[in-house]
Design an enzyme around this catalytic site. Structure first.
Site, short mmCIF file in Angstrom:
data_model
loop_
_atom_site.label_atom_id
_atom_site.label_comp_id
_atom_site.label_asym_id
_atom_site.label_seq_id
_atom_site.Cartn_x
_atom_site.Cartn_y
_atom_site.Cartn_z
N ASP A 212 0.83 -1.20 0.00
CA ASP A 212 0.00 0.00 0.00
C ASP A 212 0.87 1.26 0.00
O ASP A 212 1.92 1.30 0.65
CB ASP A 212 -0.89 -0.01 1.26
CG ASP A 212 -1.79 1.20 1.36
OD1 ASP A 212 -2.71 1.32 0.54
OD2 ASP A 212 -1.57 2.04 2.27
N GLU A 248 1.53 -0.47 -4.94
CA GLU A 248 0.52 0.51 -5.34
C GLU A 248 1.20 1.85 -5.60
O GLU A 248 1.57 2.57 -4.67
CB GLU A 248 -0.55 0.68 -4.26
CG GLU A 248 -1.70 1.56 -4.74
CD GLU A 248 -2.14 2.65 -3.78
OE1 GLU A 248 -3.15 3.29 -4.06
OE2 GLU A 248 -1.46 2.88 -2.74
C1 AAO Z 1 -8.82 9.03 6.03
C2 AAO Z 1 -9.66 10.25 5.76
C3 AAO Z 1 -8.77 11.48 5.66
C4 AAO Z 1 -7.93 11.62 6.92
C5 AAO Z 1 -7.13 10.36 7.13
C6 AAO Z 1 -6.31 10.37 8.39
O1 AAO Z 1 -10.40 10.08 4.57
O2 AAO Z 1 -9.60 12.63 5.48
O3 AAO Z 1 -7.06 12.72 6.79
O4 AAO Z 1 -8.03 9.25 7.19
O5 AAO Z 1 -7.12 10.52 9.50
C7 AAO Z 1 -7.66 5.25 2.53
C8 AAO Z 1 -8.66 6.32 2.14
C9 AAO Z 1 -8.34 7.65 2.79
C10 AAO Z 1 -8.22 7.48 4.29
C11 AAO Z 1 -7.07 6.51 4.51
C12 AAO Z 1 -6.76 6.26 5.98
O6 AAO Z 1 -8.66 6.47 0.73
O7 AAO Z 1 -9.42 8.55 2.52
O8 AAO Z 1 -7.95 8.73 4.92
O9 AAO Z 1 -7.43 5.23 3.93
O10 AAO Z 1 -7.88 5.85 6.66
C13 AAO Z 1 -3.05 8.75 -2.85
C14 AAO Z 1 -1.97 7.72 -2.56
C15 AAO Z 1 -2.45 6.30 -2.64
C16 AAO Z 1 -3.75 6.10 -1.84
C17 AAO Z 1 -4.77 7.08 -2.39
C18 AAO Z 1 -6.11 6.97 -1.70
O11 AAO Z 1 -0.90 7.93 -3.46
O12 AAO Z 1 -1.44 5.48 -2.10
O13 AAO Z 1 -4.26 8.42 -2.19
N1 AAO Z 1 -4.21 4.71 -1.90
C19 AAO Z 1 -3.91 3.77 -0.78
C20 AAO Z 1 -5.10 2.90 -0.43
C21 AAO Z 1 -6.17 3.73 0.20
C22 AAO Z 1 -5.69 4.27 1.54
C23 AAO Z 1 -4.25 4.62 1.53
C24 AAO Z 1 -3.43 4.41 0.45
C25 AAO Z 1 -3.65 5.02 2.80
O14 AAO Z 1 -5.52 2.22 -1.58
O15 AAO Z 1 -7.36 3.00 0.39
O16 AAO Z 1 -6.42 5.47 1.87
O17 AAO Z 1 -3.29 3.82 3.47
C26 AAO Z 1 -3.16 12.04 -6.93
C27 AAO Z 1 -1.89 11.28 -6.65
C28 AAO Z 1 -2.16 9.95 -6.00
C29 AAO Z 1 -3.04 10.12 -4.78
C30 AAO Z 1 -4.34 10.82 -5.24
C31 AAO Z 1 -5.34 10.99 -4.10
O18 AAO Z 1 -3.90 11.36 -7.96
O19 AAO Z 1 -1.23 11.06 -7.87
O20 AAO Z 1 -0.93 9.37 -5.62
O21 AAO Z 1 -3.33 8.85 -4.24
O22 AAO Z 1 -3.98 12.08 -5.77
O23 AAO Z 1 -4.85 11.89 -3.18
C32 AAO Z 1 -6.11 12.71 -11.24
C33 AAO Z 1 -4.60 12.66 -11.31
C34 AAO Z 1 -4.06 11.71 -10.26
C35 AAO Z 1 -4.48 12.23 -8.94
C36 AAO Z 1 -5.99 12.21 -8.96
C37 AAO Z 1 -6.59 12.62 -7.66
O24 AAO Z 1 -6.69 11.44 -11.58
O25 AAO Z 1 -4.23 12.22 -12.58
O26 AAO Z 1 -2.67 11.60 -10.30
O27 AAO Z 1 -6.49 13.06 -9.97
O28 AAO Z 1 -6.28 13.97 -7.41
#
Ligand code: AAO
Length: 512
Positions: A212, A248
């Protein structure tokens, strides 16, 4: 001697790209948020008989319990310790699942959350899934143990301590991802502790890991803990087998961090795959299926032998992560089945099928404000079991896409055509396309607004085949459409654009 040393060196840094599935099985399924007891049963009663190679499970380690909102699925991405104790089950149930799945030839892949612990605002107390004490503010996780020394607070250079800019590779690795306490993976203690957790799982019998948030770790730090991993348990795997690793990393282009930086460690998730395939099948941006002729590397994707591919995942099926609105999910079932069918028929990448639960969506200004809702559960928060209906679909709001006939039969198709080349492509320059896999299988799609009626070269031996999309062979009869392949390999295909499933797939193991 030199050769021996070289071999040893290669052996030491040999990354694991091989999924370690039983020979002849070529796909895994993500049973998102399932209980271990249900997965064990599913391996025995369904996945093994239908040739699924393995299961990606939700994180098995102790996590924070969040009650506002009520038990969101994402609480499992906030570790508190590495004890195997979650809403999916305890360590005994975990061991039982791994043993029973391995015994029927279905592998278990663990979602390893090792970049971080819980959110910085996670409070303190004994409110984790195993009852371990923690204090987020003082960075104290005694059940591991980790203390303030083990986090990147000093290293991160942004004012907020958060990742503020994805165009700065250093802060993406050294700062907090959405507030999650960022582990100092440069420290040998942290690396060893993570390796110890993963080795515990390896010794129990898992076949590999999804890593992850890999983008948020330096590739060299990941390599450092991977190098400490044991070989797989020889009760089920041959000696000297390394765990399968898929990292990932969201790389849609446009950011300094690229997927290729991680190839040295193992495979990488290809997020362009689902984003592009969704755009094509939805016919957005002037895309059409005819353009899929050079699908794969021809579309700027990573090399096939490094790619882990999927139509949707647990994040982007609900607007988290990346991919955006083009992502197809079970909510768009007609187009979704075509997309998954295309993925499973096409040779590119190692394929993962998604298996979801249903939740009540609530769109406000185009965003689902219910994107947090956790799995089907009882009032006390315990996860509901996956019940099986008389027609083999699932109850209790489990969607079980992997049990949909069209998807399950395409998992079988992929096994049957394994190793065969992409062949006999045909298209109408629009959204009617067909292709084969050597002399083992053939698939035809009609995503146009008119009928497909065409005589096509299938590459298959003469015979009467049973379409595995509209039905399948049952005894000596066919519950779906019959397709007659003549002695020259040609067959007539007719697909109404109004069909519920406007595609036909035939393979040599479903003939009459
Ligand atoms: C939760 C709450 C938050 C709070 C946090 C801490 O929602 O508000 O601050 O707790 O209290 C999951 C949930 C999160 C959650 C977290 C922990 O999705 O909402 O936070 O559990 O409970 C990035 C990472 C990627 C991640 C993804 C969700 O790079 O690794 O965000 N995925 C994994 C898991 C996921 C998990 C985590 C990681 C954490 O699969 O389930 O989170 O363990 C850009 C970047 C990406 C980035 C995205 C989203 O993407 O490139 O790297 O992913 O932003 O931030 C276009 C662009 C694309 C861009 C996208 C979105 O498509 O081309 O590049 O727009 O802007």
């Amino acid at each position: 001697m030199k050769a021996l040393l070289l071999l040893a060196a290669v052996g030491l840094c040999w990354a694991q790209y091989n999924p370690n599935t039983n020979s002849g099985t070529t796909s895994i399924v993500h049973l998102f948020e399932w209980r271990w007891a249900d997965i064990a049963l599913e391996c025995e009663r369904y996945l093994a008989p239908y040739g699924f190679g393995g299961v990606q499970i939700s994180p098995p380690n102790e996590n924070i319990v969040i009650t506002s909102p009520w038990r969101p699925w994402w609480e499992r991405y906030q570790p508190i310790s590495y004890k195997l104790c979650t809403r999916s089950g305890n360590e005994d149930e975990f061991r039982d699942m791994v043993t029973r799945c391995n015994n029927v030839g279905v592998r278990i892949y663990v979602d390893a959350v090792v970049n971080h612990m819980c959110g910085s605002g996670g409070g303190s107390g004994n409110g984790a899934t195993c009852g371990s004490y923690y204090n987020a503010e003082s960075r104290d996780f005694p059940a591991v143990p980790y203390s303030a020394w083990d986090f990147n607070d000093g290293k991160c250079k942004t004012g907020s301590g958060e990742i503020e800019n994805y165009n700065d590779a250093t802060q993406v690795r050294d700062c907090r991802l959405v507030g999650l306490l960022d582990l100092a993976l440069e420290k040998d203690y942290v690396r060893s502790t993570i390796a110890q957790y993963m080795n515990h799982l390896i010794d129990i019998g898992v076949a590999g890991f999804r890593i992850d948030a890999s983008k948020h770790m330096w590739p060299g730090d990941i390599k450092a803990f991977l190098d400490k991993l044991n070989n797989l348990n020889t009760q089920w795997f041959s000696p000297d087998t390394k765990p399968f690793i898929y990292q990932e990393v969201i790389d849609l282009g446009g950011e300094p961090i690229t997927a290729s930086e991680y190839f040295g460690n193992g495979r990488v998730t290809e997020f362009k795959y689902g984003a592009k395939l969704g755009t094509v099948i939805r016919k957005w941006n002037g895309e059409k299926m005819a353009y899929l002729k050079n699908w794969g590397e021809g579309w700027g994707f990573m090399s096939s032998d490094r790619a882990l591919v999927f139509v949707d995942n647990h994040d982007n099926q609900r607007g988290h992560g990346a991919g955006g609105a083009s992502i197809l999910t079970f909510w768009d079932s007609r187009l979704y089945k075509m997309a998954v069918g295309f993925m499973l028929a096409h040779p590119y990448g190692f394929t993962r099928v998604m298996s979801s639960y249903r939740w009540t969506r609530n769109f406000q200004n185009g965003e689902d404000v219910n994107d947090w809702i956790g799995p089907p559960s009882n009032g006390d928060g315990s996860i509901k079991s996956v019940t099986i209906n008389a027609d083999t679909t699932c109850g209790n709001d489990w969607v079980c896409e992997h049990r949909w006939r069209q998807i399950r039969n395409m998992v079988v198709f992929r096994n049957v055509v394994n190793g065969q080349p992409f062949s006999n492509w045909w298209d109408n320059d629009s959204n009617q396309v067909a292709f084969g896999r050597g002399n083992r299988g053939f698939i035809v799609f009609n995503n146009d607004d008119w009928t497909l009626n065409k005589n096509l070269q299938t590459g298959l031996p003469a015979g009467t085949y049973c379409d595995v999309i509209s039905g399948q062979k049952e005894g000596n009869s066919c519950s779906g459409t019959r397709v007659n392949v003549d002695s020259n390999g040609f067959a007539d295909f007719y697909i109404s654009n109004e069909a519920e499933d406007p595609f036909i797939a035939i393979h040599v193991n479903d003939t009459l």
